[in-house]
Enzyme design. Structure first.
Site, PDB file in Angstrom:
ATOM      1  N   SER A 146     -13.064  50.903 -36.533  1.00  0.00           N
ATOM      2  CA  SER A 146     -14.086  49.517 -35.972  1.00  0.00           C
ATOM      3  C   SER A 146     -15.213  49.272 -36.544  1.00  0.00           C
ATOM      4  O   SER A 146     -15.893  48.256 -37.086  1.00  0.00           O
ATOM      5  CB  SER A 146     -15.451  50.036 -35.019  1.00  0.00           C
ATOM      6  OG  SER A 146     -16.204  51.965 -35.625  1.00  0.00           O
ATOM      7  N   HIS A 199     -20.683  50.498 -39.680  1.00  0.00           N
ATOM      8  CA  HIS A 199     -21.232  49.058 -39.117  1.00  0.00           C
ATOM      9  C   HIS A 199     -21.057  47.771 -39.815  1.00  0.00           C
ATOM     10  O   HIS A 199     -20.946  46.299 -39.504  1.00  0.00           O
ATOM     11  CB  HIS A 199     -21.082  49.352 -37.264  1.00  0.00           C
ATOM     12  CG  HIS A 199     -20.685  50.124 -36.593  1.00  0.00           C
ATOM     13  ND1 HIS A 199     -21.047  50.475 -35.660  1.00  0.00           N
ATOM     14  CD2 HIS A 199     -18.987  50.330 -36.741  1.00  0.00           C
ATOM     15  CE1 HIS A 199     -20.462  51.709 -34.525  1.00  0.00           C
ATOM     16  NE2 HIS A 199     -18.487  51.182 -35.544  1.00  0.00           N
TER      17      HIS A 199
END
Length: 284
Positions: A146, A199
């Site tokens: 991710s 992230h």
């Protein structure tokens, strides 16, 4: 006497089969370009390897600040391919594949390979090491695809901003480029052990790439064309995407008219990141 008609009832199918069009999913997977296929295969292969208990793939390949040295630089590439479990792997993959396929269709297979095994893989890893290991003086291991999802989301957000700078909600104009950061905050709040810094590192890299500041790190197209011609990659490799889309089409010499359009790409909806008991994950 006429033979009885045989009918089928969709309600007799299992619920997942009724909700998912298996034939369309299979057709979509068969049309994936080469590099995207290889990434998907590598992610699944690492997950299968983690099922055994003799050797810990997570400890070997996670991005752990204090474990980075000359003999462990491979972690800058492996951490994004390794996940902590089936659901972490599945949801990260579902989010990544449509975005990565779109990137490869635009930039070509060789470019995608060089970028994601190079700057687009190692720059977000370096940013995370700076934020977590140097600034915060922590040693939290992270892994999961991710980080690439947020990178690609940020890059796409810059494209969207150039054509549609704002969306209006209740009279307020909200910049479209901010959407990945909103997803980042929601993910960090709702998903346990999701790595905010991991992230964020992907988002920063995606924004810088989308704005063009690190585009110079992409290999020269002249060199890529020479390699393609010298090795006859278009003729030898199925689903290879040429660097020159205008000449060869998306899948090389014989482009398919059934290629899914932009409207058929699946929108990523959930993200997270790595970890074990003491780590964090990039993915749910």
């Amino acid at each position: 006497m006429a033979a009885p008609r045989i009918t089928t009832n969709n309600l007799s199918l299992p619920l997942p089969t009724r909700l998912i069009n298996i034939s369309r999913l299979r057709s979509y997977l068969f049309r994936l370009p080469l590099f995207t296929r290889l990434i998907l295969l590598a992610i699944v292969a690492f997950w299968v390897l983690e099922l055994q208990s003799v050797w810990s793939v997570i400890q070997w390949g996670s991005l752990t600040p204090k474990e980075i040295g000359f003999g462990s630089m491979y972690r800058l590439n492996t951490f994004a391919l390794i996940h902590t479990g089936f659901w972490h792997m599945l949801l990260d993959t579902v989010c990544l594949i449509p975005l990565l396929e779109r990137f490869e269709a635009e930039w070509g297979t060789l470019n995608s390979l060089a970028l994601f095994m190079g700057p687009l893989g190692q720059i977000p890893a370096g940013i995370y090491l700076l934020l977590d290991g140097v600034i915060l003086r922590d040693n939290t291991p992270v892994l999961g695809a991710s980080i690439w999802v947020f990178l690609l989301l940020a890059s796409e957000a810059i494209k969207t901003y150039k054509t549609n700078p704002y969306i209006e909600i209740s009279g307020y104009k909200i910049p479209t480029w901010i959407s990945p950061l909103a997803i980042l905050v929601v993910t960090s709040v709702l998903i346990p052990n999701a790595s905010f810094l991991g992230h964020l590192s992907g988002c920063i890299t995606g924004y810088v790439w989308g704005l063009g500041y690190i585009r110079f790190l992409a290999p020269p197209e002249r060199v890529l064309r020479w390699i393609e011609g010298k090795l006859n990659l278009l003729g030898r490799l199925p689903h290879y995407v040429s660097v020159d889309q205008k000449t060869y089409g998306r899948y090389g010499v014989l482009p398919s008219s059934s290629t899914s359009g932009p409207g058929e790409h699946v929108s990523p909806i959930g993200l997270g990141w790595v970890g074990g008991a003491s780590g964090q994950r990039l993915g749910p």
